[in-house]
Design a protein around this motif. Structure first.
Motif, PDB file in Angstrom:
ATOM      1  N   PHE A   1       1.319  -1.016  -0.248  1.00  0.00           N
ATOM      2  CA  PHE A   1       0.295   0.378   0.256  1.00  0.00           C
ATOM      3  C   PHE A   1       0.977   1.170  -0.144  1.00  0.00           C
ATOM      4  O   PHE A   1       0.327   2.257  -0.796  1.00  0.00           O
ATOM      5  CB  PHE A   1      -1.169   0.501   1.010  1.00  0.00           C
ATOM      6  N   HIS A   2       1.962   1.304   0.788  1.00  0.00           N
ATOM      7  CA  HIS A   2       2.939   2.718   0.850  1.00  0.00           C
ATOM      8  C   HIS A   2       3.468   2.772  -0.908  1.00  0.00           C
ATOM      9  O   HIS A   2       3.634   3.855  -1.507  1.00  0.00           O
ATOM     10  CB  HIS A   2       3.815   2.160   1.723  1.00  0.00           C
ATOM     11  N   LEU A   3       3.645   1.741  -1.085  1.00  0.00           N
ATOM     12  CA  LEU A   3       4.863   1.594  -2.536  1.00  0.00           C
ATOM     13  C   LEU A   3       3.378   2.116  -3.495  1.00  0.00           C
ATOM     14  O   LEU A   3       3.300   2.756  -4.335  1.00  0.00           O
ATOM     15  CB  LEU A   3       4.389   0.118  -3.240  1.00  0.00           C
ATOM     16  N   LEU A   4       1.636   1.665  -3.874  1.00  0.00           N
ATOM     17  CA  LEU A   4       0.601   2.408  -3.986  1.00  0.00           C
ATOM     18  C   LEU A   4       0.555   3.610  -4.144  1.00  0.00           C
ATOM     19  O   LEU A   4       0.020   5.011  -5.089  1.00  0.00           O
ATOM     20  CB  LEU A   4       0.354   1.658  -3.678  1.00  0.00           C
ATOM     21  N   TRP A   5       0.665   3.543  -2.607  1.00  0.00           N
ATOM     22  CA  TRP A   5       0.701   5.864  -2.559  1.00  0.00           C
ATOM     23  C   TRP A   5       1.580   6.656  -2.895  1.00  0.00           C
ATOM     24  O   TRP A   5       1.714   7.608  -3.442  1.00  0.00           O
ATOM     25  CB  TRP A   5      -0.067   6.127  -1.425  1.00  0.00           C
ATOM     26  N   LEU A   6       2.962   5.802  -3.114  1.00  0.00           N
ATOM     27  CA  LEU A   6       4.348   6.496  -3.868  1.00  0.00           C
ATOM     28  C   LEU A   6       4.009   6.719  -5.561  1.00  0.00           C
ATOM     29  O   LEU A   6       3.676   7.724  -5.781  1.00  0.00           O
ATOM     30  CB  LEU A   6       5.297   6.124  -3.318  1.00  0.00           C
ATOM     31  N   TRP A   7       3.133   5.816  -5.787  1.00  0.00           N
ATOM     32  CA  TRP A   7       2.736   5.698  -7.219  1.00  0.00           C
ATOM     33  C   TRP A   7       1.862   6.769  -7.574  1.00  0.00           C
ATOM     34  O   TRP A   7       1.602   6.938  -8.893  1.00  0.00           O
ATOM     35  CB  TRP A   7       2.642   3.987  -7.958  1.00  0.00           C
TER      36      TRP A   7
ATOM     37  N   MET B   1       5.071   8.737 -19.294  1.00  0.00           N
ATOM     38  CA  MET B   1       5.963   7.778 -19.964  1.00  0.00           C
ATOM     39  C   MET B   1       6.675   6.875 -18.289  1.00  0.00           C
ATOM     40  O   MET B   1       6.585   5.709 -18.079  1.00  0.00           O
ATOM     41  CB  MET B   1       6.564   7.655 -21.196  1.00  0.00           C
ATOM     42  N   VAL B   2       7.142   7.453 -17.605  1.00  0.00           N
ATOM     43  CA  VAL B   2       8.518   7.219 -17.122  1.00  0.00           C
ATOM     44  C   VAL B   2       7.117   6.849 -15.552  1.00  0.00           C
ATOM     45  O   VAL B   2       7.566   5.645 -14.719  1.00  0.00           O
ATOM     46  CB  VAL B   2       8.685   8.403 -15.995  1.00  0.00           C
ATOM     47  N   TRP B   3       6.054   7.901 -15.159  1.00  0.00           N
ATOM     48  CA  TRP B   3       5.542   6.683 -14.234  1.00  0.00           C
ATOM     49  C   TRP B   3       4.531   5.985 -14.682  1.00  0.00           C
ATOM     50  O   TRP B   3       4.479   5.135 -13.647  1.00  0.00           O
ATOM     51  CB  TRP B   3       4.527   8.238 -14.426  1.00  0.00           C
ATOM     52  N   ILE B   4       4.243   5.963 -16.337  1.00  0.00           N
ATOM     53  CA  ILE B   4       3.481   4.096 -16.905  1.00  0.00           C
ATOM     54  C   ILE B   4       4.673   3.553 -16.598  1.00  0.00           C
ATOM     55  O   ILE B   4       4.126   1.844 -16.307  1.00  0.00           O
ATOM     56  CB  ILE B   4       3.164   4.172 -17.978  1.00  0.00           C
ATOM     57  N   GLY B   5       5.034   3.562 -16.980  1.00  0.00           N
ATOM     58  CA  GLY B   5       7.055   2.104 -16.271  1.00  0.00           C
ATOM     59  C   GLY B   5       7.069   1.844 -15.111  1.00  0.00           C
ATOM     60  O   GLY B   5       7.724   0.713 -15.003  1.00  0.00           O
ATOM     61  N   LEU B   6       6.692   2.902 -14.142  1.00  0.00           N
ATOM     62  CA  LEU B   6       7.302   2.967 -12.999  1.00  0.00           C
ATOM     63  C   LEU B   6       6.080   1.869 -12.841  1.00  0.00           C
ATOM     64  O   LEU B   6       6.183   1.083 -11.637  1.00  0.00           O
ATOM     65  CB  LEU B   6       7.123   3.658 -12.474  1.00  0.00           C
ATOM     66  N   GLY B   7       4.402   2.308 -12.380  1.00  0.00           N
ATOM     67  CA  GLY B   7       3.731   1.348 -12.405  1.00  0.00           C
ATOM     68  C   GLY B   7       4.055  -0.044 -12.837  1.00  0.00           C
ATOM     69  O   GLY B   7       3.286  -0.915 -12.438  1.00  0.00           O
ATOM     70  N   ALA B   8       4.081  -0.350 -13.646  1.00  0.00           N
ATOM     71  CA  ALA B   8       4.121  -2.168 -14.752  1.00  0.00           C
ATOM     72  C   ALA B   8       5.935  -1.865 -13.643  1.00  0.00           C
ATOM     73  O   ALA B   8       5.550  -3.444 -13.772  1.00  0.00           O
ATOM     74  CB  ALA B   8       5.020  -1.670 -16.016  1.00  0.00           C
ATOM     75  N   LEU B   9       6.810  -1.245 -13.613  1.00  0.00           N
ATOM     76  CA  LEU B   9       7.778  -2.484 -12.582  1.00  0.00           C
ATOM     77  C   LEU B   9       7.024  -2.831 -11.669  1.00  0.00           C
ATOM     78  O   LEU B   9       7.366  -3.846 -10.859  1.00  0.00           O
ATOM     79  CB  LEU B   9       8.863  -1.648 -12.587  1.00  0.00           C
ATOM     80  N   MET B  10       6.647  -2.053 -10.605  1.00  0.00           N
ATOM     81  CA  MET B  10       5.832  -2.466  -9.653  1.00  0.00           C
ATOM     82  C   MET B  10       5.128  -3.618  -9.441  1.00  0.00           C
ATOM     83  O   MET B  10       5.051  -4.361  -8.262  1.00  0.00           O
ATOM     84  CB  MET B  10       4.778  -1.487  -8.837  1.00  0.00           C
TER      85      MET B  10
END
Length: 434
Positions: A8-14, A29-38
């Motif tokens: 949940f902490h990672l989701l809040w950071l995302w 695009m960086v944000w989308i890539g970060l979400g895919a990595l998570m």
């Protein structure tokens, strides 16, 4: 599977990164890539959790516990995983216990084991059962927790706290017996109980001569007998609805059992025979016996005996007891007396009094003395005092009617009943009324 706080902490950071990307479109695009990595990391961590080997839990607890006494429960936890794991343990303990130290957390090394302990205090007698232990296993990256059941259920027996009751007997009873001059003396004579063989004396009756011993020893040998000096104590315990009342942590019925067990312990130490019969609930009868093993038999008989919601039938209980007892006995009837019981109780006492010495032990609610000790400061308090004195007056009339039948009586608060019964028993022992 249960998501852990770290996920949940990672989701809040995302999500926070998404807010930032909303103001700077170049970062979308960086944000989308970060979400895919998570998402990939969470999936890999989830898969690793699902592949973890089973966990074994072995519970160690005494097969018998004492009512109101803290006891230890130990959990031995073992696993075969190739990496350390973190656990949160919820042992499914019985409903009628107080608990310290649960739930618990621990970490187990790779292919290792750990041991944790917690304490429970039973609040009700009888059979109390544990269910399987629930374990929450953290994933390697602590993003998930997997809930598992481990171990097996088991039941333990909760007995009255007899160890605490015997402290009175060990400390005070011996002194009281010495003061009263009570001893286990053997009185020699022509009683029914064989004592020993001895050389023939002038004046011995012919029936005393043991001819087999005379033939073997080549001289006249007589049997010596002693009078039977032991008494028989039988408890008649009310399991009716009034015994469900509570004073403190224990019910009146639990206090009654404590008193019965303590007096049984003292009577057995004096060489007397002890028996028990319960009525008004689950039928229960233990024939009078003597010896060191009787206390264990009593505990096994009454540990799961409970008061019910029905009204006791005193006359029926007295009739059943009379058919089972041939020897004159001290019958100790333990109940919670009310003045409306006279119509049913007096015939039962009269029936038992024809052959036995009867002692009525009645439990008096503690709130009665609490009300009388309160200062009278308003009209409501005056009414309570007046009603309490009226109730006590009716109670005294009931006891006076009982005494007219030649029945002994004890009317005390539940906590004082064990000591009061022992003292009355010792008085009877000294007087030789049985």
């Amino acid at each position: 599977m249960i998501p852990a706080k770290r996920l949940f902490h990672l989701l809040w950071l995302w999500l926070a990164a998404g807010v930032i990307a909303a103001f700077w479109p170049t970062l979308v695009m960086v944000w989308i890539g970060l979400g895919a990595l998570m998402l990939l990391v969470a999936a890999v961590d989830l898969l690793a959790t699902l592949r973890q080997p089973e966990i074994s839990v072995r519970r160690q607890v005494s097969g018998t516990l004492a009512l109101g006494v803290w006891g230890e429960v130990r959990l031995h936890i073992q696993h075969a995983a190739k990496s350390p794991i973190a656990l949160e343990i919820f042992d499914h303990f019985p409903a009628h216990v107080e608990v310290r130290g649960m739930p618990a957390q621990t970490q187990i090394p790779a292919s290792g084991w750990a041991e944790i302990s917690y304490e429970i205090k039973p609040t009700e007698r009888g059979e109390q059962c544990f269910a399987a232990t629930r374990v929450l296993v953290a994933s390697p990256l602590r993003l998930w927790r997997r809930s598992r059941k481990a171990g097996t259920g088991e039941c333990v027996k909760v007995y009255p706290n007899f160890a605490a009751m015997t402290s009175y007997a060990l400390f005070a009873t011996d002194n009281r017996l010495s003061m009263l001059g009570i001893r286990l003396r053997q009185r020699r004579g022509e009683g029914l109980e064989f004592h020993q063989l001895r050389e023939y004396r002038t004046g011995d009756m012919l029936r005393q001569i043991d001819w087999k011993a005379t033939s073997r020893l080549k001289k006249l040998t007589s049997r010596e007998y002693q009078d039977e000096r032991d008494q028989q104590v039988v408890f008649l315990i009310d399991c009716g609805r009034r015994m469900l009342a509570k004073d403190g942590e224990l019910s009146h019925f639990d206090h009654a059992l404590n008193a019965v067990l303590l007096l049984s312990y003292v009577a057995l130490r004096q060489g007397d025979t002890v028996g028990l019969m319960a009525f008004g609930g689950r039928p229960c009868y233990l024939p009078p016996r003597k010896g060191a093993g009787v206390i264990n038999s009593l505990l096994d008989t009454v540990y799961d005996l409970q008061a019910g919601t029905s009204s006791p039938d005193f006359l029926n209980a007295a009739t059943q007891l009379m058919t089972r007892l041939n020897k004159r006995s001290l019958v100790v009837l333990v109940t919670n007396l009310r003045d409306e019981d006279n119509d049913e109780l007096l015939p039962a006492l009269h029936l038992m009094r024809q052959r036995h010495l009867v002692l009525l032990a009645s439990l008096q609610e503690r709130i009665i003395n609490d009300v009388l000790s309160e200062p009278v400061r308003d009209f409501g308090a005056a009414l309570r005092h007046s009603a309490t004195h009226l109730y006590l007056g009716e109670r005294r009339k009931s006891h006076e009617a009982i005494k007219a039948y030649g029945v002994l009586g004890v009317d005390v608060e539940p906590e004082r009943l064990p000591v009061a019964l022992v003292n009355r028993y010792l008085d009877i022992k000294r007087s030789g009324r049985l």
